[in-house]
Design a protein around this motif. Structure first.
Motif, PDB file in Angstrom:
ATOM      1  N   PRO A  11      64.701  25.640  73.823  1.00  0.00           N
ATOM      2  CA  PRO A  11      64.124  26.672  74.652  1.00  0.00           C
ATOM      3  C   PRO A  11      63.612  26.214  75.881  1.00  0.00           C
ATOM      4  O   PRO A  11      63.207  27.340  76.634  1.00  0.00           O
ATOM      5  N   ASP A  12      63.559  25.140  76.363  1.00  0.00           N
ATOM      6  CA  ASP A  12      62.994  24.549  77.609  1.00  0.00           C
ATOM      7  C   ASP A  12      63.853  24.172  78.492  1.00  0.00           C
ATOM      8  O   ASP A  12      64.374  23.104  78.518  1.00  0.00           O
ATOM      9  N   VAL A  61      64.187  21.442  67.607  1.00  0.00           N
ATOM     10  CA  VAL A  61      63.896  21.984  69.045  1.00  0.00           C
ATOM     11  C   VAL A  61      64.213  20.945  69.929  1.00  0.00           C
ATOM     12  O   VAL A  61      63.330  19.857  69.819  1.00  0.00           O
ATOM     13  N   ASP A  62      65.113  20.997  70.969  1.00  0.00           N
ATOM     14  CA  ASP A  62      65.378  19.964  71.971  1.00  0.00           C
ATOM     15  C   ASP A  62      64.482  20.124  73.221  1.00  0.00           C
ATOM     16  O   ASP A  62      64.725  21.065  73.764  1.00  0.00           O
ATOM     17  N   GLU A  63      63.301  19.231  73.468  1.00  0.00           N
ATOM     18  CA  GLU A  63      62.680  19.520  74.536  1.00  0.00           C
ATOM     19  C   GLU A  63      62.970  18.258  75.611  1.00  0.00           C
ATOM     20  O   GLU A  63      62.084  17.978  76.395  1.00  0.00           O
ATOM     21  N   SER A  64      64.146  17.956  75.505  1.00  0.00           N
ATOM     22  CA  SER A  64      64.213  16.783  76.437  1.00  0.00           C
ATOM     23  C   SER A  64      64.244  17.231  77.910  1.00  0.00           C
ATOM     24  O   SER A  64      64.195  16.453  78.731  1.00  0.00           O
ATOM     25  N   HIS A  65      64.262  18.232  78.193  1.00  0.00           N
ATOM     26  CA  HIS A  65      64.140  18.943  79.654  1.00  0.00           C
ATOM     27  C   HIS A  65      62.779  19.313  80.036  1.00  0.00           C
ATOM     28  O   HIS A  65      62.636  20.015  81.051  1.00  0.00           O
ATOM     29  N   ALA A  66      61.846  19.623  78.919  1.00  0.00           N
ATOM     30  CA  ALA A  66      60.502  20.152  78.944  1.00  0.00           C
ATOM     31  C   ALA A  66      59.600  19.979  80.058  1.00  0.00           C
ATOM     32  O   ALA A  66      58.921  20.809  80.507  1.00  0.00           O
ATOM     33  N   ASP A  67      59.601  18.561  80.427  1.00  0.00           N
ATOM     34  CA  ASP A  67      58.807  18.176  81.513  1.00  0.00           C
ATOM     35  C   ASP A  67      59.259  18.453  82.772  1.00  0.00           C
ATOM     36  O   ASP A  67      58.620  18.232  83.779  1.00  0.00           O
ATOM     37  N   LEU A  68      60.405  19.049  82.956  1.00  0.00           N
ATOM     38  CA  LEU A  68      61.061  19.251  84.244  1.00  0.00           C
ATOM     39  C   LEU A  68      60.620  20.782  84.789  1.00  0.00           C
ATOM     40  O   LEU A  68      61.630  21.403  85.164  1.00  0.00           O
ATOM     41  N   HIS A  69      59.462  21.215  84.631  1.00  0.00           N
ATOM     42  CA  HIS A  69      58.948  22.407  85.271  1.00  0.00           C
ATOM     43  C   HIS A  69      58.943  22.186  86.631  1.00  0.00           C
ATOM     44  O   HIS A  69      58.020  21.512  87.205  1.00  0.00           O
ATOM     45  N   LEU A  70      59.715  23.067  87.640  1.00  0.00           N
ATOM     46  CA  LEU A  70      59.811  22.723  88.850  1.00  0.00           C
ATOM     47  C   LEU A  70      58.919  23.812  89.654  1.00  0.00           C
ATOM     48  O   LEU A  70      58.597  23.579  90.709  1.00  0.00           O
ATOM     49  N   ASP A  71      58.748  25.022  89.064  1.00  0.00           N
ATOM     50  CA  ASP A  71      57.924  26.015  89.746  1.00  0.00           C
ATOM     51  C   ASP A  71      56.548  25.954  89.079  1.00  0.00           C
ATOM     52  O   ASP A  71      56.423  25.631  88.017  1.00  0.00           O
ATOM     53  N   PRO A 105      55.185  28.128  78.804  1.00  0.00           N
ATOM     54  CA  PRO A 105      54.933  28.561  77.493  1.00  0.00           C
ATOM     55  C   PRO A 105      54.680  27.444  76.341  1.00  0.00           C
ATOM     56  O   PRO A 105      54.862  26.288  76.888  1.00  0.00           O
ATOM     57  N   ALA A 106      53.871  27.951  75.507  1.00  0.00           N
ATOM     58  CA  ALA A 106      53.460  26.707  74.435  1.00  0.00           C
ATOM     59  C   ALA A 106      54.690  26.129  73.758  1.00  0.00           C
ATOM     60  O   ALA A 106      55.748  26.627  73.529  1.00  0.00           O
ATOM     61  N   PRO A 107      54.658  24.863  73.298  1.00  0.00           N
ATOM     62  CA  PRO A 107      55.958  24.184  72.826  1.00  0.00           C
ATOM     63  C   PRO A 107      56.143  25.058  71.495  1.00  0.00           C
ATOM     64  O   PRO A 107      55.374  25.544  70.790  1.00  0.00           O
ATOM     65  N   MET A 108      57.446  25.156  71.488  1.00  0.00           N
ATOM     66  CA  MET A 108      58.026  26.021  70.115  1.00  0.00           C
ATOM     67  C   MET A 108      57.403  25.419  68.903  1.00  0.00           C
ATOM     68  O   MET A 108      57.228  26.323  67.993  1.00  0.00           O
ATOM     69  N   GLY A 148      62.282  14.782  71.996  1.00  0.00           N
ATOM     70  CA  GLY A 148      61.983  14.803  73.243  1.00  0.00           C
ATOM     71  C   GLY A 148      62.536  13.389  73.574  1.00  0.00           C
ATOM     72  O   GLY A 148      63.042  12.555  73.094  1.00  0.00           O
ATOM     73  N   GLY A 149      62.283  13.108  74.980  1.00  0.00           N
ATOM     74  CA  GLY A 149      62.870  12.069  75.530  1.00  0.00           C
ATOM     75  C   GLY A 149      62.452  11.992  76.886  1.00  0.00           C
ATOM     76  O   GLY A 149      61.639  12.540  77.724  1.00  0.00           O
ATOM     77  N   SER A 150      63.033  10.570  77.421  1.00  0.00           N
ATOM     78  CA  SER A 150      62.439  10.324  78.665  1.00  0.00           C
ATOM     79  C   SER A 150      63.787  10.266  79.915  1.00  0.00           C
ATOM     80  O   SER A 150      63.130   9.882  81.109  1.00  0.00           O
ATOM     81  N   SER A 151      64.703  10.530  79.393  1.00  0.00           N
ATOM     82  CA  SER A 151      65.919  10.348  80.267  1.00  0.00           C
ATOM     83  C   SER A 151      65.582  11.324  81.524  1.00  0.00           C
ATOM     84  O   SER A 151      66.305  10.890  82.567  1.00  0.00           O
ATOM     85  N   LYS A 152      65.328  12.530  81.383  1.00  0.00           N
ATOM     86  CA  LYS A 152      65.180  13.470  82.424  1.00  0.00           C
ATOM     87  C   LYS A 152      64.225  13.189  83.375  1.00  0.00           C
ATOM     88  O   LYS A 152      64.377  13.568  84.617  1.00  0.00           O
ATOM     89  N   ALA A 153      62.925  13.105  82.728  1.00  0.00           N
ATOM     90  CA  ALA A 153      61.853  12.815  83.638  1.00  0.00           C
ATOM     91  C   ALA A 153      61.821  11.678  84.238  1.00  0.00           C
ATOM     92  O   ALA A 153      61.414  11.425  85.515  1.00  0.00           O
ATOM     93  N   PHE A 154      62.283  10.537  83.758  1.00  0.00           N
ATOM     94  CA  PHE A 154      62.066   9.396  84.070  1.00  0.00           C
ATOM     95  C   PHE A 154      63.276   8.500  84.408  1.00  0.00           C
ATOM     96  O   PHE A 154      63.771   8.304  85.772  1.00  0.00           O
ATOM     97  N   TRP A 155      64.225   8.227  83.448  1.00  0.00           N
ATOM     98  CA  TRP A 155      65.332   7.312  83.841  1.00  0.00           C
ATOM     99  C   TRP A 155      66.154   7.510  82.393  1.00  0.00           C
ATOM    100  O   TRP A 155      65.581   6.971  81.289  1.00  0.00           O
TER     101      TRP A 155
END
Ligand SMILES: Cc1ncc(COP(=O)(O)O)c(C=O)c1O
Length: 475
Positions: free
Chosen positions: A245-246, A276-286, A291-294, A305-312
C-alpha cells in the motif's frame, strides 16, 4: 568529471582538521568521499584556495592531496586538477549476474529500483565496527535480531502511532527473506494468495515457492480497484493477500486511509491474512500527512519492512512486524530459511535508525530531485508517454501509446540502457504498454537515459513484437 564545488562548502564539510594536518585533512576528505558527501568525479578546490579557506599552508594541502591520491580517493591529470574517486572505481559496484555485458562500462542499468548508499553510510559502518568486539565474545547467532535493533524498529512504528513491542519484531536478511518467512509460515500447498498486478515479481515467486496459487487484482495507474479486490476476496477466499500500500512497486501509488479501512474490512470478512510490504514506506518525497500503517487498520496484518530503499540494498537487513500471538509461528518458519542477519549490518542499521538522519532525509532529498528531473525530462521529450508523478517511492510507471515495451527495452539495450518492460511485473502476463523507470541514478545519468529512450522510441518501427530480454530483476 562531474563538476566543481565552492571551496567554502568543502571547508565547512571538512570542519576541524585533526593533526598532523596533512594526514588529518586527507582522512577527512577520504571519509567525505566514502560517505557520498563529496560526489565522485568532483574537481576538488585548488591547493591554494583550500589552504586559505582552512587556514593551512599550501604544502599541507599538497601533501594531503598526495595521500588522498595514494589511497585511491583522488585522481589527478596535468591541467585538470584533482578530482574525487573511490579506490577500485565504481565498476566494483556492478553485479555481473545482473548485467548482460558487465564489461561494457557505459551500459546504464535502470532495471534496479534501488538507490546508492545513503550519505554517511561508510561512517555508520566504521561506528558499527567499533561496536563489534563486544559481540565477538558470544556465538554470534541472534535469530530474532539484535535486541537494540528490534527496539529501534519497534520505536519507529510507535512514532507512527502503531503500538509495537520489540518482541513483535523479527529481523531478517532483507525484506525478501521476511516475505519468504511469512509465506512459509502462512501457506500450505494449494492455498490461494491474492496479489496486486502489476506487482514486485520476487514476492510472487516467494508465495509460489511456498505452494500458493496466485490470484491477481488490478492496480491501474490511478489506483487500486477495490471493488475488484472485494470480489476476488469473496470468490477466492485466499489464505493470504500480499499488498504494497505504500508507494507500490512498480506504480508508486499510495493507498489512502479510507481505502485501507475498506480493504481491511474485506480481508477480515474472509479471514485473509495480509502480508503488507512496507519496504518503500519511508520514501515519502512530498510533504503532507502520511496514512497510518496498514497494520493500524488491520491488526492481524503481518508487516514487512526493510532498509534497502531508504539506506542501502547492500545492508541486506529487513524485518517482520507480527501480531504478538504470531511471533512464535513466524520464528519457527524463519529458522528453516536462515538463522539470522549478519551482526555488523544489524549494528549499522541500529546506528542509522537511532542517528541524526534516521528518517533518511538526505536520501529522500536526493530522490526528490531525481524524480522531478526525470519526470520533467520525460514530459518534454516523450509527451505521448503517460505517467503520474508519485508522491514517493523509486520509480515512474510509464504507459506508452502502444504495446511496445519489450521492443523498446531491446532497442534501448542496443544503445546502452537497460530498462524493465511492464510484463515482468504482471503475474498473469500482459502490461505490454508499460515500462518502469526508476529515478535512483544521479541526474546526469537520468538525462542521458532520457536521450536514449527518446532515440530508441523514434527508432522503433514494426519491431514491437520482439520478445523481451530474459534478465534477473531484483529490486
Ligand atoms: C516491494 C519490494 N519488496 C521487497 C523488496 C526486496 O527488498 P530487500 O532488498 O530488503 O530484500 C523489494 C526490492 O526491490 C521491493 O521492491
Amino acid at each position: 568529471m562531474s563538476g566543481s564545488i565552492p571551496v567554502g562548502r568543502v571547508a565547512s564539510l571538512v570542519g576541524e582538521v585533526p593533526s598532523p594536518a596533512f594526514n588529518g585533512l586527507a582522512s577527512r576528505l577520504a571519509s567525505l568521499i566514502a560517505d557520498g558527501l563529496l560526489p565522485l568525479g568532483l574537481r576538488l578546490p585548488s591547493e591554494r584556495d583550500l589552504a586559505s579557506a582552512l587556514g593551512l599552508s599550501r604544502t599541507t594541502v599538497t601533501r594531503a592531496y598526495g595521500v588522498l591520491r595514494e589511497a585511491g580517493y583522488a585522481g589527478a591529470r596535468q591541467g585538470s586538477g584533482t578530482w574525487t574517486q573511490v579506490p577500485g572505481g565504481p565498476a566494483r559496484g556492478r553485479d555481473r549476474a545482473l548485467l548482460p555485458q558487465p564489461d561494457r562500462p557505459s551500459l546504464m542499468d535502470l532495471t534496479c529500483a534501488a538507490p546508492s548508499g545513503t550519505p554517511g553510510l561508510a561512517s555508520a559502518y566504521a561506528a558499527a565496527q567499533a561496536a563489534l568486539p563486544a559481540y565477538l565474545t558470544g556465538h554470534g547467532y541472534f535469530p530474532l535480531g539484535l535486541p537494540e535493533l528490534r527496539e529501534a524498529i519497534a520505536a519507529r512504528y510507535r512514532r507512527r502511532g502503531l503500538p509495537t513491542t520489540p518482541e513483535q519484531i523479527l529481523v531478517t536478511s532483507g525484506a525478501i527473506a521476511a516475505i519468504a518467512a511469512a509465506a512459509q509460515a502462512l501457506l500450505d500447498p494449494g492455498d490461494r494468495a491474492l496479489v496486486e498486478s502489476p506487482v514486485y515479481p520476487n514476492a510472487v515467486a516467494s508465495l509460489r515457492r511456498a505452494g500458493a496459487r496466485v490470484v491477481t487484482v488490478p492496480v491501474d495507474p490511478d489506483g487500486w480497484d477495490l471493488d475488484a479486490a472485494q470480489a476476488s476476496l469473496r470468490q477466492a477466499a485466499p489464505r493470504v493477500a500480499y499488498l504494497i500500500p505504500d508507494y507500490q512497486n512498480p506504480t508508486g501509488l499510495l493507498m489512502e486511509d479510507a481505502e485501507r479501512d475498506r480493504l481491511a474490512a474485506a480481508l477480515a470478512r474472509t479471514r485473509t491474512t495480509a502480508i503488507v510490504d512496507e519496504s518503500h514506506a519511508d520514501l515519502h518525497l512530498d510533504s503532507g500527512p502520511r496514512p497510518a500503517p496498514m497494520a493500524a487498520h488491520c491488526p492481524t496484518a503481518i508487516t514487512v519492512g526493510g532498509s534497502s530503499k531508504a539506506f542501502w540494498g547492500g545492508l541486506r537487513v529487513g524485518w517482520l512486524r507480527v501480531p504478538a500471538n504470531q511471533a512464535g509461528r513466524l520464528t519457527q518458519a524463519r529458522l528453516g530459511l536462515d538463522l539470522g542477519a549478519p551482526i555488523l549490518e544489524q549494528l549499522v542499521l541500529t546506528g542509522l535508525l537511532t542517528g541524526p538522519d534516521a528518517s533518511a532525509g538526505q536520501q529522500r532529498q536526493r530522490l526528490r530531485l531525481q524524480r522531478d528531473l526525470l519526470a520533467g525530462a520525460l514530459s518534454d521529450r516523450l509527451p505521448s508517454w503517460r505517467f503520474r508523478t508519485p508522491s514517493g517511492g523509486l520509480s515512474l510507471w510509464c504507459e506508452l501509446p502502444r504495446p511496445a515495451a519489450a521492443a523498446l527495452a531491446l532497442e534501448c539495450e542496443r544503445r546502452g540502457l537497460l530498462i524493465t518492460p511492464g510484463s515482468v511485473f504482471a503475474p498473469d502476463g500482459g502490461l505490454a504498454s508499460f515500462v518502469r523507470l526508476p529515478y535512483t541514478r544521479p541526474t546526469d545519468d537520468l538525462l542521458a537515459a532520457v536521450d536514449i529512450l527518446d532515440t530508441a522510441w523514434r527508432a522503433l518501427d514494426d519491431r514491437d513484437t520482439a520478445s523481451e530480454p530474459v534478465r534477473i530483476l531484483i529490486a
